[in-house]
Design a protein around this motif. Structure first.
Motif, mmCIF file in Angstrom:
data_model
loop_
_atom_site.group_PDB
_atom_site.id
_atom_site.type_symbol
_atom_site.label_atom_id
_atom_site.label_comp_id
_atom_site.label_asym_id
_atom_site.label_seq_id
_atom_site.Cartn_x
_atom_site.Cartn_y
_atom_site.Cartn_z
ATOM 1 N N CYS A 197 -16.352 -47.422 47.964
ATOM 2 C CA CYS A 197 -17.455 -46.740 47.266
ATOM 3 C C CYS A 197 -18.745 -47.748 47.238
ATOM 4 O O CYS A 197 -18.594 -48.866 46.952
ATOM 5 N N THR A 200 -12.526 -44.796 48.594
ATOM 6 C CA THR A 200 -12.984 -43.477 48.926
ATOM 7 C C THR A 200 -13.130 -43.066 50.323
ATOM 8 O O THR A 200 -13.287 -43.948 50.970
ATOM 9 N N ASP A 201 -13.156 -41.835 50.347
ATOM 10 C CA ASP A 201 -13.552 -41.213 51.925
ATOM 11 C C ASP A 201 -15.028 -40.740 51.991
ATOM 12 O O ASP A 201 -15.458 -40.096 52.883
ATOM 13 N N ASN A 202 -15.715 -40.876 50.825
ATOM 14 C CA ASN A 202 -17.027 -40.402 50.755
ATOM 15 C C ASN A 202 -17.738 -41.817 50.472
ATOM 16 O O ASN A 202 -17.391 -42.862 50.219
ATOM 17 N N GLU A 203 -19.461 -41.551 50.724
ATOM 18 C CA GLU A 203 -20.250 -42.757 50.443
ATOM 19 C C GLU A 203 -19.933 -43.217 48.969
ATOM 20 O O GLU A 203 -19.980 -44.295 48.730
#
Length: 198
Positions: free
Chosen positions: A58, A65-68
């Motif tokens: 993150c 995480t697999d998002n920003e």
């Protein structure tokens, strides 16, 4: 003498490299995998490959995480002025299970340990100091209650106090030498509630 084929031995060897997996557990897992339907094995292999390829830190708290941004950092319902500093993502998950903490986190990915050659520059303290340039009311130091965790907590306190930000430490409801990921939710919550200024 080899009991199994080279491919079974290779699978057992690879599984035994995982933390907490000894030779017997690796053998048990290997045979379990061999007995699984092929689509389940493909799903497991795909999940491992996909996670390795897509999971990252993150950009704010440095958990995985697999998002920003992770779900905690991206939530407008969280108190972004209160940061709990933890050693690893498993500690973050342990506190999230309590359902009582409403702030955000900062994951160090380690603790200061001169004996192991890990200094302050080897964990994510610089990134924490950058975050503290924002509007922060309190930093809760929730490192493990062992020598490395206490050393890290003291070091963090000395860094942050000159900034005029409140620094607190989780209470001693957490046993000395205990790892947070193995502590029950009620004890973790009591430790958070009973935190003391540093």
């Amino acid at each position: 003498m080899e009991f199994y084929s080279s491919q079974i031995n290779s699978l057992v060897e690879q599984l035994s490299k995982l933390p907490g997996i000894g030779a017997k557990s690796a053998q048990r897992l290997a045979f379990h995998i061999l007995n699984m339907p092929e689509d389940q094995v493909a799903g497991l292999a795909s999940a491992i490959t996909s996670a390795k390829r897509n999971v990252r830190y993150c950009k704010e708290c440095y958990t995985y995480t697999d998002n920003e941004l992770c779900p905690v950092c991206s939530s407008p319902k969280r108190n972004h002025r209160q940061i709990m500093v933890v050693e690893n993502p498993r500690d973050l998950a342990a506190y999230e299970k309590t359902g009582k903490y409403e702030g955000v986190y900062h994951v160090l990915h380690g603790a200061v340990s001169p004996m192991a050659g890990i200094g302050p520059q080897d964990i994510r303290l610089d990134e924490l100091m950058v975050r503290l340039q924002g509007d922060i009311d309190e930093v809760i130091v929730a490192t493990n209650k062992n020598l490395e965790g206490d050393t890290t907590a003291t070091y963090i306190s000395k860094l942050i106090k000159p900034l005029g930000i409140r620094v607190s430490r989780i209470a001693s409801g957490v046993p000395a030498g205990g790892d947070l990921e193995y502590i029950d939710e009620v004890t973790l919550y009591k430790a958070l509630e009973g935190r003391t200024d540093m």
